[in-house]
Design a protein around this motif. Structure first.
Motif, PDB file in Angstrom:
ATOM      1  N   LEU A  62      52.795  16.888   6.690  1.00 15.12           N
ATOM      2  CA  LEU A  62      52.006  17.234   7.644  1.00 15.12           C
ATOM      3  C   LEU A  62      52.082  16.398   9.067  1.00 15.12           C
ATOM      4  N   ALA A  63      52.210  15.161   8.905  1.00 15.71           N
ATOM      5  CA  ALA A  63      52.624  14.206   9.930  1.00 15.71           C
ATOM      6  C   ALA A  63      53.594  14.654  10.755  1.00 15.71           C
ATOM      7  N   GLU A  64      54.594  15.331  10.216  1.00 17.77           N
ATOM      8  CA  GLU A  64      56.018  15.694  10.934  1.00 17.77           C
ATOM      9  C   GLU A  64      55.689  17.057  11.467  1.00 17.77           C
ATOM     10  N   GLY A  65      54.679  17.644  10.949  1.00 20.79           N
ATOM     11  CA  GLY A  65      54.446  19.034  11.435  1.00 20.79           C
ATOM     12  C   GLY A  65      53.605  18.940  12.823  1.00 20.79           C
ATOM     13  N   PHE A  66      52.487  18.121  12.653  1.00 20.48           N
ATOM     14  CA  PHE A  66      51.580  18.386  13.870  1.00 20.48           C
ATOM     15  C   PHE A  66      51.523  17.150  14.781  1.00 20.48           C
ATOM     16  N   ALA A  67      52.290  15.943  14.589  1.00 21.19           N
ATOM     17  CA  ALA A  67      52.201  14.814  15.458  1.00 21.19           C
ATOM     18  C   ALA A  67      52.598  15.143  16.827  1.00 21.19           C
ATOM     19  N   ILE A  69      52.642  17.997  18.422  1.00 18.30           N
ATOM     20  CA  ILE A  69      51.791  18.612  18.977  1.00 18.30           C
ATOM     21  C   ILE A  69      50.317  18.136  19.470  1.00 18.30           C
ATOM     22  N   ASP A  70      49.961  17.198  18.722  1.00 18.17           N
ATOM     23  CA  ASP A  70      48.864  16.334  18.948  1.00 18.17           C
ATOM     24  C   ASP A  70      48.945  15.694  20.049  1.00 18.17           C
ATOM     25  N   ILE A  71      50.177  14.924  20.308  1.00 20.01           N
ATOM     26  CA  ILE A  71      50.394  14.051  21.290  1.00 20.01           C
ATOM     27  C   ILE A  71      50.354  14.945  22.688  1.00 20.01           C
ATOM     28  N   GLN A  72      50.639  15.927  22.588  1.00 18.46           N
ATOM     29  CA  GLN A  72      50.779  17.127  23.738  1.00 18.46           C
ATOM     30  C   GLN A  72      49.364  17.089  24.271  1.00 18.46           C
ATOM     31  N   LEU A  73      48.568  17.541  23.349  1.00 18.71           N
ATOM     32  CA  LEU A  73      46.944  18.119  23.413  1.00 18.71           C
ATOM     33  C   LEU A  73      46.157  16.890  23.871  1.00 18.71           C
ATOM     34  N   ARG A  74      46.559  15.711  23.235  1.00 18.85           N
ATOM     35  CA  ARG A  74      46.057  14.350  23.925  1.00 18.85           C
ATOM     36  C   ARG A  74      46.104  14.086  25.064  1.00 18.85           C
ATOM     37  N   ALA A  75      47.324  14.152  25.577  1.00 21.47           N
ATOM     38  CA  ALA A  75      47.668  14.020  26.932  1.00 21.47           C
ATOM     39  C   ALA A  75      47.118  15.092  27.798  1.00 21.47           C
ATOM     40  N   LEU A  76      47.098  16.222  27.468  1.00 19.37           N
ATOM     41  CA  LEU A  76      46.219  17.245  28.382  1.00 19.37           C
ATOM     42  C   LEU A  76      44.890  16.829  28.374  1.00 19.37           C
ATOM     43  N   GLU A  77      44.009  16.582  27.400  1.00 19.71           N
ATOM     44  CA  GLU A  77      42.663  16.173  27.527  1.00 19.71           C
ATOM     45  C   GLU A  77      42.805  14.941  28.554  1.00 19.71           C
ATOM     46  N   ARG A  78      43.337  13.908  28.326  1.00 21.88           N
ATOM     47  CA  ARG A  78      43.549  12.713  29.326  1.00 21.88           C
ATOM     48  C   ARG A  78      43.594  13.223  30.883  1.00 21.88           C
ATOM     49  N   ALA A  79      44.636  14.156  31.100  1.00 20.08           N
ATOM     50  CA  ALA A  79      45.066  14.545  32.278  1.00 20.08           C
ATOM     51  C   ALA A  79      43.619  15.174  33.145  1.00 20.08           C
ATOM     52  N   LEU A  80      43.056  15.924  32.203  1.00 19.12           N
ATOM     53  CA  LEU A  80      41.851  16.818  32.613  1.00 19.12           C
ATOM     54  C   LEU A  80      40.706  16.173  33.014  1.00 19.12           C
ATOM     55  N   LEU A 246      36.521  21.845  20.258  1.00 18.95           N
ATOM     56  CA  LEU A 246      37.097  23.024  19.290  1.00 18.95           C
ATOM     57  C   LEU A 246      37.876  22.310  18.262  1.00 18.95           C
ATOM     58  N   PRO A 247      37.259  22.270  17.088  1.00 15.59           N
ATOM     59  CA  PRO A 247      38.175  21.840  15.841  1.00 15.59           C
ATOM     60  C   PRO A 247      39.475  22.683  15.685  1.00 15.59           C
ATOM     61  N   LEU A 248      40.608  21.900  15.867  1.00 24.53           N
ATOM     62  CA  LEU A 248      41.870  22.442  15.338  1.00 24.53           C
ATOM     63  C   LEU A 248      42.209  22.117  13.934  1.00 24.53           C
ATOM     64  N   VAL A 249      42.779  22.906  13.087  1.00 25.01           N
ATOM     65  CA  VAL A 249      43.181  22.658  11.773  1.00 25.01           C
ATOM     66  C   VAL A 249      44.688  22.794  11.537  1.00 25.01           C
ATOM     67  N   PHE A 250      45.507  21.739  10.953  1.00 21.08           N
ATOM     68  CA  PHE A 250      46.778  21.833  10.778  1.00 21.08           C
ATOM     69  C   PHE A 250      46.867  21.607   9.317  1.00 21.08           C
ATOM     70  N   ALA A 251      47.949  22.285   8.679  1.00 23.34           N
ATOM     71  CA  ALA A 251      47.897  22.359   7.109  1.00 23.34           C
ATOM     72  C   ALA A 251      49.215  22.656   6.749  1.00 23.34           C
ATOM     73  N   VAL A 252      49.744  22.093   5.629  1.00 22.73           N
ATOM     74  CA  VAL A 252      50.854  22.426   5.188  1.00 22.73           C
ATOM     75  C   VAL A 252      50.766  22.921   3.502  1.00 22.73           C
TER      76      VAL A 252
END
Length: 321
Positions: A62-67, A69-80, A246-252
């Protein structure tokens, strides 16, 4: 305890030597004392880079799958949230450079009217109105998000409210197809992404045959941030991360066997193309703040009218609808 006593004896011996004037010998004992102190009493911390700890296989996948993506989303939040600049053309260009996976940017007024948007004629039918609804569970100036299900795939919206003093002026919005972020995942085929009410990315699985599709995520994420869900076919391990409200759910998959639809993975070859077509070649790693006032000056996409779509684009939009 034996090591500590040894160090204590050395300290006592040092005191006796100093008291009797044996300065030369005391100097040697002082060096030994410092060495024993560092070795036994105040041991320097050591970082073992080879120790990966005890991580369950599903957690590691799971960590390999979503980490990424999560980094990009957190960066977008900070930029906005932290850009602190008028959303003009230069700002939009920097956003497209920093986040090549976003589909577009827009500004809407307090009534939901589109003041400007880039690209000028988006391919998907976009609906910004849900972002105008305040979430009573969050600060009124906090980021707002939602997912729109379109014929061309799910579109995620993230909007930052714009105020002039206490007056709500509108929203500056970034929107994107969640599948455009799959190149940032190390295991996109094993990963499923969901939001309350919908599966946004099924991976290689038949989504309806998994517990991810049948779980009431709107309720589950209010109680837990990670865990396991199961059905007759097996079990998935999941974690939730909020994008705005918005809660996003990542799963394996964790156990069992699930029916697959490998044809769904064809999109991985085109995932990067789901981002903005306006992406410049040179990367931008930081958005510089300009600290201007949001006013009626020319260049602000909050006040500049959006260009009209061309006749060809109108035909494409009608075909999508």
């Amino acid at each position: 305890m034996q090591r500590v006593n040894k160090a204590a004896c050395l300290l006592l011996a040092l005191g006796v030597l100093l008291a009797t004037g044996c300065k030369h010998e005391a100097k040697g004992y002082w060096k030994d004392t410092r060495r024993y102190y560092r070795e036994y009493l105040n041991t320097p911390a050591k970082l073992d880079l080879e120790d990966k700890g005890e991580v369950a296989p599903a957690e590691a996948r799971l960590a390999e799958g979503f980490a990424g993506i999560d980094i990009q989303l957190r960066a977008l939040e900070r930029a906005l949230e932290n850009s602190d600049r008028r959303p003009d053309t230069a700002w939009a260009k920097q956003m497209f450079q920093r986040f090549p996976w976003i589909s577009g940017l827009a500004a809407v007024d307090s009534e939901g009217h589109v003041m400007a948007q880039q690209p000028e004629a988006p391919m998907k039918p976009l609906d910004f109105s849900p972002l105008l609804k305040e979430d009573t569970k969050q600060n009124m100036r906090a980021l707002r998000s939602y997912v729109q299900d379109t014929p061309m795939g799910p579109e995620v919206y993230v909007g930052v409210p714009v105020y002039s003093g206490t007056d709500f002026r509108g929203l500056v919005i970034a929107h994107f197809d969640i599948r455009a972020l799959l190149p940032y995942s190390s295991r996109p085929a094993d990963l499923m992404i969901a939001a309350p009410g919908q599966v946004m990315w099924p991976g290689r699985f038949d989504a309806q045959a998994t517990p991810i599709a049948s779980t009431d995520w709107g309720s589950v994420v209010t109680k837990d941030v990670y865990g396991s869900v199961s059905n007759a076919n097996g079990e998935f391990y999941w974690v939730s991360r909020y994008l705005g409200n918005l809660p996003l759910v990542f799963a394996v998959p964790e156990a069992g066997s699930f029916p697959e639809k490998p044809e769904q993975l064809a999109i991985l070859k085109q995932a990067a193309a789901l981002g903005s077509a306006n992406t410049p070649n040179e990367p931008v790693t930081e958005i510089q703040p300009a600290y201007p006032e949001l006013d009626e000056s020319e260049g602000s996409i909050l006040t500049k009218p959006a260009p009209q779509a061309s006749d060809d684009q109108k035909v494409k939009e009608e075909a999508i609808r």
